[in-house]
Design an enzyme around this catalytic site. Structure first.
Site, PDB file in Angstrom:
ATOM      1  N   ALA A 157       0.853  -1.176   0.000  1.00  0.00           N
ATOM      2  CA  ALA A 157       0.000   0.000   0.000  1.00  0.00           C
ATOM      3  C   ALA A 157       0.892   1.229   0.000  1.00  0.00           C
ATOM      4  O   ALA A 157       2.015   1.199   0.489  1.00  0.00           O
ATOM      5  CB  ALA A 157      -0.909   0.010   1.222  1.00  0.00           C
ATOM      6  N   LYS A 158       0.388   2.310  -0.521  1.00  0.00           N
ATOM      7  CA  LYS A 158       1.129   3.563  -0.494  1.00  0.00           C
ATOM      8  C   LYS A 158       1.359   3.943   0.961  1.00  0.00           C
ATOM      9  O   LYS A 158       0.464   3.850   1.790  1.00  0.00           O
ATOM     10  CB  LYS A 158       0.348   4.674  -1.198  1.00  0.00           C
ATOM     11  CG  LYS A 158       0.096   4.406  -2.659  1.00  0.00           C
ATOM     12  CD  LYS A 158       1.239   4.926  -3.452  1.00  0.00           C
ATOM     13  CE  LYS A 158       0.911   4.760  -4.926  1.00  0.00           C
ATOM     14  NZ  LYS A 158       2.073   4.775  -5.736  1.00  0.00           N
ATOM     15  N   SER A 159       2.539   4.396   1.261  1.00  0.00           N
ATOM     16  CA  SER A 159       2.857   4.729   2.668  1.00  0.00           C
ATOM     17  C   SER A 159       2.004   5.890   3.176  1.00  0.00           C
ATOM     18  O   SER A 159       1.783   6.011   4.358  1.00  0.00           O
ATOM     19  CB  SER A 159       4.330   5.043   2.810  1.00  0.00           C
ATOM     20  OG  SER A 159       4.689   6.133   2.010  1.00  0.00           O
ATOM     21  N   THR A 161      -1.113   6.180   2.752  1.00  0.00           N
ATOM     22  CA  THR A 161      -2.471   5.730   3.054  1.00  0.00           C
ATOM     23  C   THR A 161      -2.522   4.788   4.243  1.00  0.00           C
ATOM     24  O   THR A 161      -3.591   4.425   4.697  1.00  0.00           O
ATOM     25  CB  THR A 161      -3.104   5.022   1.830  1.00  0.00           C
ATOM     26  OG1 THR A 161      -2.340   3.854   1.520  1.00  0.00           O
ATOM     27  CG2 THR A 161      -3.171   5.936   0.635  1.00  0.00           C
TER      28      THR A 161
END
Length: 163
Positions: A157-159, A161
């Protein structure tokens, strides 16, 4: 660099079949080794590790066996001779070496590697940017060959988010 895409795609066929892949480099080549291993893990789910080439004899050399792909990041800089020695050590143990270097480095050692990727000779300050491209493309092509979703790798996951 993008002119090597077809060659990288061919090399990725072997990498995609590997259970383990080792990346080695010295100096600024070490973070590129880490980047290559990280991208390969993230995209293709192949176990990959990046090591400082000078630390091979402190444990990582035990991982080298017949046919293991070893990606060697070795611009012909002041550390080249030492990296070359490490490359010869893994070849002696049966590793399948993919050698990333410039023309001067390939002229010295390209004939002992299983495969070579020639990069332009550039100032050492910008070399890491240039050497990141082929390791990222190799990971991308290995993942595509394996059929993984390169746009949405599992469990990532994008850091921004995730806390």
């Amino acid at each position: 660099m993008l002119n090597h895409d077809d060659h990288l795609r061919e090399l990725a066929r072997e990498v995609a079949q590997a259970k383990d892949v080792i990346y080695i480099g010295r100096g600024t080549g070490y973070p590129i080794a880490l980047e290559g291993a990280l991208k390969l893990k993230e995209l293709s789910y192949i176990h990959a590790e990046g090591f400082p080439a000078g630390e091979l004899k402190h444990g990582p050399i035990a991982l080298i066996e017949e046919g293991v792909p070893v990606i060697v990041i070795a611009p012909s800089d002041h550390l080249f001779a030492k990296t070359a020695s490490n490359m010869q050590e893994v070849i002696a143990r049966g590793a399948h070496v993919v050698f990333l270097s410039d023309r001067a480095g390939i002229d010295q050692l390209g004939d002992i590697a299983a495969a070579t990727i020639e990069l332009p000779s550039v100032d050492p300050f910008v070399a890491p940017i240039l050497y990141a491209i082929p390791v990222q493309l190799l990971a991308y092509h290995a993942a595509v060959i394996k059929g993984t979703d390169v746009d949405q790798p599992r469990n990532l996951a994008k850091s921004v988010t995730v806390e």
